[in-house]
Design a protein around this motif. Structure first.
Motif, PDB file in Angstrom:
ATOM      1  N   ALA A 221       0.804  -1.229   0.009  1.00 49.32           N
ATOM      2  CA  ALA A 221       0.023  -0.017  -0.043  1.00 49.32           C
ATOM      3  C   ALA A 221       0.939   1.195  -0.077  1.00 49.32           C
ATOM      4  O   ALA A 221       0.483   2.179  -0.483  1.00 49.32           O
ATOM      5  CB  ALA A 221      -0.792  -0.155   1.169  1.00 49.32           C
ATOM      6  N   THR A 222       1.996   1.283   0.502  1.00 49.75           N
ATOM      7  CA  THR A 222       2.840   2.674   0.726  1.00 49.75           C
ATOM      8  C   THR A 222       3.821   2.585  -0.081  1.00 49.75           C
ATOM      9  O   THR A 222       4.432   3.634  -0.457  1.00 49.75           O
ATOM     10  CB  THR A 222       3.533   2.482   2.130  1.00 49.75           C
ATOM     11  OG1 THR A 222       4.294   1.354   2.179  1.00 49.75           O
ATOM     12  CG2 THR A 222       2.493   2.507   3.243  1.00 49.75           C
ATOM     13  N   GLY A 223       4.250   1.331  -0.778  1.00 47.56           N
ATOM     14  CA  GLY A 223       5.438   1.253  -1.768  1.00 47.56           C
ATOM     15  C   GLY A 223       6.802   1.636  -1.022  1.00 47.56           C
ATOM     16  O   GLY A 223       7.954   2.014  -2.002  1.00 47.56           O
ATOM     17  N   ALA A 224       6.948   1.567   0.266  1.00 47.62           N
ATOM     18  CA  ALA A 224       8.023   1.661   0.874  1.00 47.62           C
ATOM     19  C   ALA A 224       8.880   0.312   0.883  1.00 47.62           C
ATOM     20  O   ALA A 224       8.197  -0.760   0.445  1.00 47.62           O
ATOM     21  CB  ALA A 224       7.849   1.943   2.544  1.00 47.62           C
ATOM     22  N   ALA A 225      10.079   0.329   1.211  1.00 43.58           N
ATOM     23  CA  ALA A 225      10.979  -0.732   1.254  1.00 43.58           C
ATOM     24  C   ALA A 225      10.877  -1.193   2.771  1.00 43.58           C
ATOM     25  O   ALA A 225      10.729  -0.631   3.799  1.00 43.58           O
ATOM     26  CB  ALA A 225      12.444  -0.418   1.020  1.00 43.58           C
TER      27      ALA A 225
END
Lengths: 436, 326
Positions: A221-225
């Motif tokens: 959902a956030t596209g973070a690593a």
């Protein structure tokens, strides 16, 4: 000062050659079949040994500040050097915890007095309480690239989502200890038939897997690593491997105790075998070993967790969780990779190149304060090198470890393969299997 | 597998054979007689030292063990610490080492941590360790005294003695255990004893109070409590810890009584000859109605009384039974 490593098998990411490596003033000066070294160069006989990029541990509890009776940054660095490590990532669950510039700076400064690169994982939330975010940008400015509340997971999904959204543009990575404490709380070993028979409260695999599932969706959902710490079940590993294949920016580590020991070890109520996440089933161990051999694992990390002897000499439920790891991780990984058929490229991938990439210690990431790790053994690279002897056999003795603590679950176990020499930041720190 | 308790520590009933259990029961029969005498003492353990270490609250088990040791003429060192070893500031290992330095033959240990008795047996391998209850793991002498009580009562009803009945009386005997099986060391020891002796064991509990691995236990799980009460020859009730009822494992104590309490109504439907047992201390009004307790009192009191001869038998076999001493 120059050092020349003679006639080792130099392990590249894809191919290996026998040759010499010359180190001058902290840098690899030359690599070749037979180098004409300066006359004052210190010679290390690397015949029958593997020479590769120095190991990087993503998961070390150095206990300083706060619990120096168990370990100090200095003693942890010595243990790390003997284990072939050139860089350690210090976990933030110290007392006080590493959730601010002051304590992070302290650890970095103390670390700089050791021969290794001591990096820091900062806390995700203030006080590791899982509520308010810690000042990640300030810590990132000091060179912190990993953040974790390790010891516990961030329980509140809204806090975790916010942390991922906040970390993403900073270019740092969150590392989660996946265990839902509401499910695992009070548990002391893997939940199952054995825990029931022993009368010990269990920590179910489900507590880990549910948080892995939740975090994978938060990453989506956030596209973070995100990095998953010490995955211990077959299902957790399968979930993260599948998500990574779908393109999510996720990595994971496994710890040697989870791929070498199973829950049966708890049968005698010896707290040396108490760890979180707990030792799992035989099937889980087999799945972790299979993932390691397939090359699915991003990193082997120790979760080196020293505890003073009097704390581990308690009834099982009262003793703290955690076990030593730094000094035997390489041997255990070598064995799990099928020694003596172990593929040295995979070995250095999980011990060095993989973890260095996750910790952003590769040359291209230009880490402030630290030298570069996990690169190739080539001229111009920072001299962080490990010389590993696959043919050496040795026996673990808890009283002969460099760590201040003795809580190894492998006391008396004979292991294959041993670190012969460690060159960290250009200095020969371990030679002939002992500290210089 | 332990085939005789002679010279052995008693940590769990899981690895104790049928013969070894019957040996304890038969030995206890002779001590029942001692307890009826005016002079309730035999010199069997004269000069021996038994340390009684209770790191957890206990009334009946502790009194019963210490009485047993004294009736065998052993010297008793008694230490009661109703808190964890950590809180006391001295570790379990150090406490044991201190007691051991005084010269002891056996340790009777009660501890709230599962496995504590096994750990102590590693600290002092030359000392016999008798587990008097460790966490949620085992309470072996309770299992033995419950089996002993069943044999005693049923033998009397048949006009014979426990000694003559041997173990056959347990073959096919229907025993129902009700309540907090999951957290109960008594249930674990009872089930080990009953199933080893050949009884048919059923358990009945709310889903949250069954152990996760119950399908691997030598029992069947009954969902119909009322039907099971009619089925059973023996009903073993367990104490429901108050904290299990405060929203953690069952919605309320009242609801537990509704689903699994031995109420007057349920009692009225049971066969009159069915034995009702309880290891104590009882929560009147929770797992069992007060009026049922009074109706069943005889057996429960007999359980308490049998605690002494069973623990005499265990101490005698374990301590005097070792070669060096006899």
């Amino acid at each position: 000062m120059s050092i020349v490593l003679r006639q080792g098998l130099i392990i590249g990411p894809t191919s290996s050659v026998i040759g010499d490596v010359l180190v001058v003033d902290g840098t690899i000066a030359d690599v070749g079949p037979a180098i004409d070294a300066p006359s004052d160069a210190y010679e290390v006989d690397a015949r029958d040994c593997w020479v590769g990029p120095g190991f990087v541990d993503l998961h070390t509890h150095l206990r300083e500040p706060g619990r120096e009776a168990a370990e100090t940054i200095e003693s942890g660095a010595r243990a790390g050097a003997l284990g072939g490590y050139c860089a350690l990532v210090a976990m933030p669950n110290t007392e006080p915890c590493l959730d601010n510039v002051a304590t992070v700076s302290y650890v970095l400064a103390r670390g700089a007095t050791t021969p290794l690169d001591i990096c820091v994982a900062g806390a995700i939330t203030q006080g590791r309480r899982g509520e308010a975010l810690a000042p990640m940008a300030e810590m990132a400015a000091l060179g912190v690239r990993l953040f974790s509340d390790d010891g516990i997971g961030v329980r509140d999904p809204s806090v975790m989502r916010r942390a991922l959204l906040y970390a993403n543009p900073l270019g740092v990575r969150l590392a989660q200890h996946c265990e839902d404490e509401q499910l695992a709380g009070g548990g002391t070993m893997n939940e199952g038939a054995l825990s029931s028979r022993l009368g010990l409260t269990g920590r179910p695999a489900l507590a880990e897997e549910l948080m892995v599932m939740r975090d994978l969706e938060l990453v989506r959902a956030t596209g973070a690593a995100m990095h998953f710490l010490h995955l211990s079940t077959a299902r957790s590993v399968a979930l993260v491997v599948a998500a990574r294949a779908q393109g999510l920016r996720v990595t994971f580590e496994i710890a040697p105790h989870h791929f070498t020991l199973d829950e049966q070890c708890c049968e005698g109520y010896d707290p040396a075998f108490k760890v979180h996440p707990p030792l799992r089933t035989r099937d889980d161990v087999a799945a972790l070993v299979a993932a390691l051999r397939r090359g699915d694992v991003d990193a082997v990390a120790t979760d080196h967790a020293p505890h003073a002897p009097e704390l581990k000499d308690l009834p099982f439920d009262e003793a703290p969780a955690g076990m030593l790891g730094l000094e035997h991780a390489a041997s255990l990984t070598y064995e799990a990779l099928g020694a003596p058929q172990c593929d040295p490229a995979v070995f250095f991938q999980v011990m060095s190149r993989g973890p260095a990439a996750i910790a952003q210690l590769r040359r291209e990431d230009a880490p402030p304060r630290h030298s570069a790790h996990g690169g190739s053994v080539a001229p111009g690279e920072d001299a962080n090198l490990t010389v590993f002897s696959p043919s050496t056999h040795w026996t673990v003795s808890r009283s002969a470890l460099a760590s201040r603590s003795m809580n190894t679950p492998y006391d008396g176990r004979e292991l294959s393969g041993r670190v012969r020499a460690t060159i960290a930041k250009g200095r020969l720190v371990v030679d002939q299997e002992v500290l210089t | 597998m332990i085939t005789s308790l002679r010279g052995q520590s008693l940590l769990s009933l899981n690895e104790v054979s049928r013969d070894a259990i019957l040996e304890v029961l038969n030995t206890a029969e002779s001590f029942v007689e001692v307890n009826r005498r005016t002079i309730k003492k035999v010199p069997a353990l004269k000069g021996r030292v038994v340390a009684s270490l209770f790191f957890e609250e206990s009334t009946r088990t502790r009194l019963s063990f210490e009485t047993a040791a004294k009736r065998l003429s052993a010297d008793v060192l008694s230490l009661a610490v109703a808190s964890s070893s950590v809180k006391k500031g001295e570790s379990l290992r150090d406490t044991i080492a201190t007691i051991d330095a005084l010269g002891i033959d056996a340790v009777v240990l009660r501890h709230r941590s599962s496995g504590a008795a096994l750990q102590v047996s590693r600290y002092v391998p030359h000392v016999r360790v008798i587990n008097a209850g460790d966490g949620q793991h085992q309470h072996p002498t309770q299992g033995l005294l419950d089996a002993f009580t069943i044999r005693q009562v049923l033998s009397q009803r048949r006009g014979t003695t426990g000694l003559e009945s041997g173990g056959e009386l347990f073959e096919g005997l229907r025993i129902l255990i009700v309540g907090d099986i999951r957290h109960s060391r008594v249930a674990r020891s009872d089930i080990a004893a009953y199933s080893t002796l050949g009884a048919e064991v059923r358990v009945c509990a709310p889903g949250t109070l069954l152990p996760d691995d119950v399908e691997q236990w030598p029992v069947t799980v009954a969902t119909d409590f009322d039907e099971s009460l009619e089925w059973a020859d023996v009903v073993g009730l367990l104490r429901l810890q108050a904290e299990r009822g405060s929203g953690a494992f069952v919605p309320s104590l009242d609801e537990f009584t509704f689903t699994h309490g031995l109420t007057v109504e349920r009692f009225a439907r049971m066969r009159p000859e069915t034995l009702i047992m309880h290891p104590g201390p009882m929560n009147r009004g929770v797992e069992v109605d007060s009026r049922v307790v009074d109706a069943a009192a005889a057996i429960v009191e007999q359980q308490v009384a049998n605690g002494v001869p069973i623990r005499m038998a265990v101490l005698y076999l374990s301590v005097a039974g070792s070669g060096e001493s006899s």
